[in-house]
Write an enzyme that holds these catalytic residues in place. Sequence first.
Site, PDB file in Angstrom:
ATOM      1  N   ASP A   1      -1.185  -6.098   9.198  1.00  0.00           N
ATOM      2  CA  ASP A   1      -2.177  -5.163   8.961  1.00  0.00           C
ATOM      3  C   ASP A   1      -3.593  -5.673   8.470  1.00  0.00           C
ATOM      4  O   ASP A   1      -3.311  -6.418   7.466  1.00  0.00           O
ATOM      5  CB  ASP A   1      -1.388  -4.196   7.800  1.00  0.00           C
ATOM      6  CG  ASP A   1      -2.149  -3.073   7.450  1.00  0.00           C
ATOM      7  OD1 ASP A   1      -3.266  -2.719   7.897  1.00  0.00           O
ATOM      8  OD2 ASP A   1      -1.874  -2.475   6.524  1.00  0.00           O
TER       9      ASP A   1
ATOM     10  N   ALA B   1      -6.877  -4.672   7.222  1.00  0.00           N
ATOM     11  CA  ALA B   1      -7.732  -3.541   6.561  1.00  0.00           C
ATOM     12  C   ALA B   1      -8.922  -3.823   5.830  1.00  0.00           C
ATOM     13  O   ALA B   1      -9.821  -3.116   5.620  1.00  0.00           O
ATOM     14  CB  ALA B   1      -6.835  -2.680   5.602  1.00  0.00           C
TER      15      ALA B   1
ATOM     16  N   LYS C   1     -13.212  -0.013   6.035  1.00  0.00           N
ATOM     17  CA  LYS C   1     -13.920  -0.594   4.824  1.00  0.00           C
ATOM     18  C   LYS C   1     -15.053  -1.686   5.283  1.00  0.00           C
ATOM     19  O   LYS C   1     -16.102  -1.645   4.548  1.00  0.00           O
ATOM     20  CB  LYS C   1     -12.804  -1.629   3.898  1.00  0.00           C
ATOM     21  CG  LYS C   1     -11.499  -1.211   4.322  1.00  0.00           C
ATOM     22  CD  LYS C   1     -10.962  -0.082   3.675  1.00  0.00           C
ATOM     23  CE  LYS C   1      -9.640   0.545   4.024  1.00  0.00           C
ATOM     24  NZ  LYS C   1      -8.919   1.230   3.255  1.00  0.00           N
TER      25      LYS C   1
ATOM     26  N   TRP D   1       0.899  -1.284   0.070  1.00  0.00           N
ATOM     27  CA  TRP D   1      -0.023  -0.155  -0.009  1.00  0.00           C
ATOM     28  C   TRP D   1       1.093   1.211  -0.020  1.00  0.00           C
ATOM     29  O   TRP D   1       2.011   1.330   0.690  1.00  0.00           O
ATOM     30  CB  TRP D   1      -0.928  -0.105   1.038  1.00  0.00           C
ATOM     31  CG  TRP D   1      -1.864   1.205   1.355  1.00  0.00           C
ATOM     32  CD1 TRP D   1      -2.650   1.476   0.375  1.00  0.00           C
ATOM     33  CD2 TRP D   1      -2.238   1.717   2.586  1.00  0.00           C
ATOM     34  NE1 TRP D   1      -3.348   2.682   0.960  1.00  0.00           N
ATOM     35  CE2 TRP D   1      -3.090   2.948   2.229  1.00  0.00           C
ATOM     36  CE3 TRP D   1      -1.786   1.786   3.818  1.00  0.00           C
ATOM     37  CZ2 TRP D   1      -3.532   3.772   3.080  1.00  0.00           C
ATOM     38  CZ3 TRP D   1      -2.128   2.768   4.721  1.00  0.00           C
ATOM     39  CH2 TRP D   1      -2.964   3.716   4.509  1.00  0.00           C
TER      40      TRP D   1
HETATM   41  C1  LIG Z   1      -3.176  -2.325   3.416  1.00  0.00           C
HETATM   42  C2  LIG Z   1      -3.944  -1.155   4.067  1.00  0.00           C
HETATM   43  N1  LIG Z   1      -3.691  -0.875   5.328  1.00  0.00           N
HETATM   44  C3  LIG Z   1      -4.202   0.169   6.211  1.00  0.00           C
HETATM   45  C4  LIG Z   1      -5.128   1.176   5.607  1.00  0.00           C
HETATM   46  C5  LIG Z   1      -5.401   2.169   6.460  1.00  0.00           C
HETATM   47  O1  LIG Z   1      -6.828   2.290   6.409  1.00  0.00           O
HETATM   48  P1  LIG Z   1      -7.678   3.417   6.909  1.00  0.00           P
HETATM   49  O2  LIG Z   1      -7.578   4.671   6.218  1.00  0.00           O
HETATM   50  O3  LIG Z   1      -8.867   2.968   7.380  1.00  0.00           O
HETATM   51  O4  LIG Z   1      -6.821   3.779   8.280  1.00  0.00           O
HETATM   52  C6  LIG Z   1      -5.286   0.864   4.175  1.00  0.00           C
HETATM   53  C7  LIG Z   1      -6.463   1.840   3.580  1.00  0.00           C
HETATM   54  O5  LIG Z   1      -6.351   1.647   2.164  1.00  0.00           O
HETATM   55  C8  LIG Z   1      -4.847  -0.303   3.442  1.00  0.00           C
HETATM   56  O6  LIG Z   1      -5.193  -0.463   2.331  1.00  0.00           O
END
Ligand SMILES: Cc1ncc(COP(=O)(O)O)c(C=O)c1O
Length: 306
Positions: free
Chosen positions: A108, A110, A143, A27
């Site tokens: 992580d 998400a 999400k 990401w």
């Molecule tokens: C792999 C990953 N980790 C963490 C996040 C962070 O999410 P948030 O914006 O809900 O904190 C995202 C958001 O796109 C993500 O794709």
Amino acid sequence: MGALRLAFELLKQMNPEVCLWLSDSTWQVHRPIAEASGTEQGTYAYYDPQQGRQGFDSMLDSLRAAKPGDAVLLQASCHNPTGLDLSDDEWHELTAFCQQQKLLPIVDMAYHGLGNGLEADASGLRIMARAMPELLLCYTCSKNFGLYRDRTGMVAALVQNEALRQPLMQQWMQLATRHYFTPPAHGAMLVRRILQDEDLRTIWQRELEEIHTRLRGVREALYVALSKAVPQRNWRFLKEGQGMFALFPLSVRETEYLQQMYGVYIVSNGRVNLSGFNDTNLPTIVAHIAATVSALASGSYQEQAC
Ligand SMILES: Cc1ncc(COP(=O)(O)O)c(C=O)c1O
């Protein structure tokens, strides 16, 4: 995101020499968050634009350069941006590897529930949590609860050593105080309400099922259509992956052409959010991709651009 920042800063405070290992690719915001926390970064092999997901051995080979005490950032499911995840066997092997090399996993999470359901998407995390003496988990509800702007999530630490618990809590409290002092509560209250109410929880789970089933359908339909329309490229990653994201094998010039000629916007590295496809736009976009690939192969891009 806040959870990742707290996890990375804690890491740096507890072990200033730490190197955080990130997948290639990952990401796009992982690295800036790590940079902001002052943590040194390493990269482990994960994906090759020509071949798709790298062999698991390449991943482990590149992680052999990590020193004891380093941390490895892993995505629990629906890997962003590739959509390609580890199998349960690979999670087991990686767990043994991390134990052996004394690496700290940071998981992580998400997209919990958007890959193959709540249970299946947590499988890798469970495998690691059962065996590792220490592990950090960063979780977001943005999400899977549709709470994007309410900053709802958590960071959690699994520690076997009881003596670590108190100093760890204190460090996190201090870090959180510096960053935001009091976190937003509204989203977390909604999540608690849904999880604690059997009926609401059932509705939420059903909706998640609908979403991941739809995403699988989009993947299948795209795989079939693109394999037929653009047979010279390999589209298997669509079937092998899960969740919202996939990296289409398109060059930067092809993404520019799609944008200029057809108003189809794809990130220049080929990342596509599959949730935007539906029965109406899918055939049109596939036709545009096919036309683009063939136009650039025959050199008509330069002609049109002149
Ligand atoms: C792999 C990953 N980790 C963490 C996040 C962070 O999410 P948030 O914006 O809900 O904190 C995202 C958001 O796109 C993500 O794709």
